[in-house]
Design a protein around this motif. Structure first.
Motif, short mmCIF file in Angstrom:
data_model
loop_
_atom_site.label_atom_id
_atom_site.label_comp_id
_atom_site.label_asym_id
_atom_site.label_seq_id
_atom_site.Cartn_x
_atom_site.Cartn_y
_atom_site.Cartn_z
N GLY A 20 0.85 -1.18 -0.03
CA GLY A 20 0.01 -0.09 0.13
C GLY A 20 0.90 1.29 0.11
O GLY A 20 0.43 2.14 -0.68
N GLN A 21 1.97 1.27 0.71
CA GLN A 21 2.84 2.44 0.80
C GLN A 21 3.52 2.64 -0.42
O GLN A 21 3.57 3.77 -0.74
N LYS A 34 2.63 1.67 -3.40
CA LYS A 34 1.60 2.39 -4.58
C LYS A 34 1.26 3.52 -4.18
O LYS A 34 0.99 4.43 -5.16
N SER A 35 1.07 4.01 -3.07
CA SER A 35 0.87 5.45 -2.88
C SER A 35 1.83 6.38 -3.01
O SER A 35 1.84 7.46 -3.74
N ASP A 36 3.23 5.78 -2.89
CA ASP A 36 4.55 6.49 -3.55
C ASP A 36 4.55 6.64 -4.82
O ASP A 36 4.91 7.78 -5.58
N LYS A 75 2.17 9.21 -6.17
CA LYS A 75 2.46 10.75 -5.68
C LYS A 75 3.45 10.87 -6.76
O LYS A 75 3.76 12.16 -7.28
N ILE A 100 -5.25 2.72 -5.09
CA ILE A 100 -4.46 2.68 -3.88
C ILE A 100 -4.69 1.33 -3.15
O ILE A 100 -5.42 1.53 -2.14
#
Length: 220
Positions: free
Chosen positions: A69-70, A72-74, A77, A146
């Motif tokens: 999850g982190q 994908k978020s990065d 962004k 996400i």
């Protein structure tokens, strides 16, 4: 004549010697795969069961991982930052070409664009490290979802011979989730005494018999 005696001239001829040994039938190490995951995760879905035959690329298990999850978020962004950097660079370039912009502003925009491109490349590589293929990364970019889940696929065709985990179980780098074995080609580990080593050479023909198939001889 009564005993049907026949004569023959003595000549030098090759003699085939036979060496008998016990052994074990083993899986071919080049046709066996252990499916695991190098990051902490939870089993969210099992798509196969022991005994199932699978094809290469078939879905095996779905995991939930905070690291996924982190990452994908990065990644998303970094994509947004790149789009913003490209827009700023194009604006500064248009102003500079018309003589209405400063050169230092254009240079700063170019530097920000390069940094944004490098950040996106690093974020994409992190997804690959987590186990995402190129196609999965492209699909995630198109859907912009996400999600903390990742699906693991079969690296080789074969049969599921071991499934040590169940739904909700936690896994890490030391966990073996599934074991896939292709039984099309097997190996035999023979027990040869030291005194008989000289009689064994690479390329020799081997005949194997097993209790499961009495009367059959397998050659290798």
């Amino acid at each position: 004549k009564a005993i049907e005696l026949e004569g023959a001239r003595a000549t030098l001829q090759p003699m085939a010697s036979h060496l008998k040994a016990t052994g074990k039938v083993l899986a071919n190490p080049f046709r066996k795969a252990v499916v695991s995951y190098p990051f902490p995760a939870r089993v969210a879905g099992m798509h196969v069961r022991p005994g199932d035959r699978v094809k290469a690329g078939q879905e095996l298990v779905t995991l939930q991982s905070e690291a996924v999850g982190q990452a994908k978020s990065d990644f998303f962004k970094a994509r947004a930052d790149l789009e913003l950097a490209r827009s700023s660079h194009e604006r500064e370039k248009r102003l500079y070409d018309r003589g209405a912009g400063a050169g230092k502003n254009l240079q700063a925009a170019e530097a920000e664009l390069k940094v944004a491109e490098a950040n996106l490349e690093a974020a994409e590589k992190k997804l690959h490290v987590l186990g995402f293929s190129e196609a999965q990364v492209r699909a995630a970019a198109e859907r912009h979802e996400i999600s903390a889940t990742i699906t693991l696929f079969a690296p080789i065709p074969g049969r599921i011979v071991d499934n040590s985990l169940s739904l909700g179980a936690m896994v890490d780098q030391s966990s073996e989730i599934l074991t896939i074995l292709d039984p099309g080609v097997l190996c035999v580990d023979a027990d040869i005494y030291e005194r008989d080593i000289a009689a064994v050479r690479e390329g020799q023909e081997v005949e194997v018999s097993v209790p499961a198939y009495p009367g059959l001889v397998f050659r290798g």
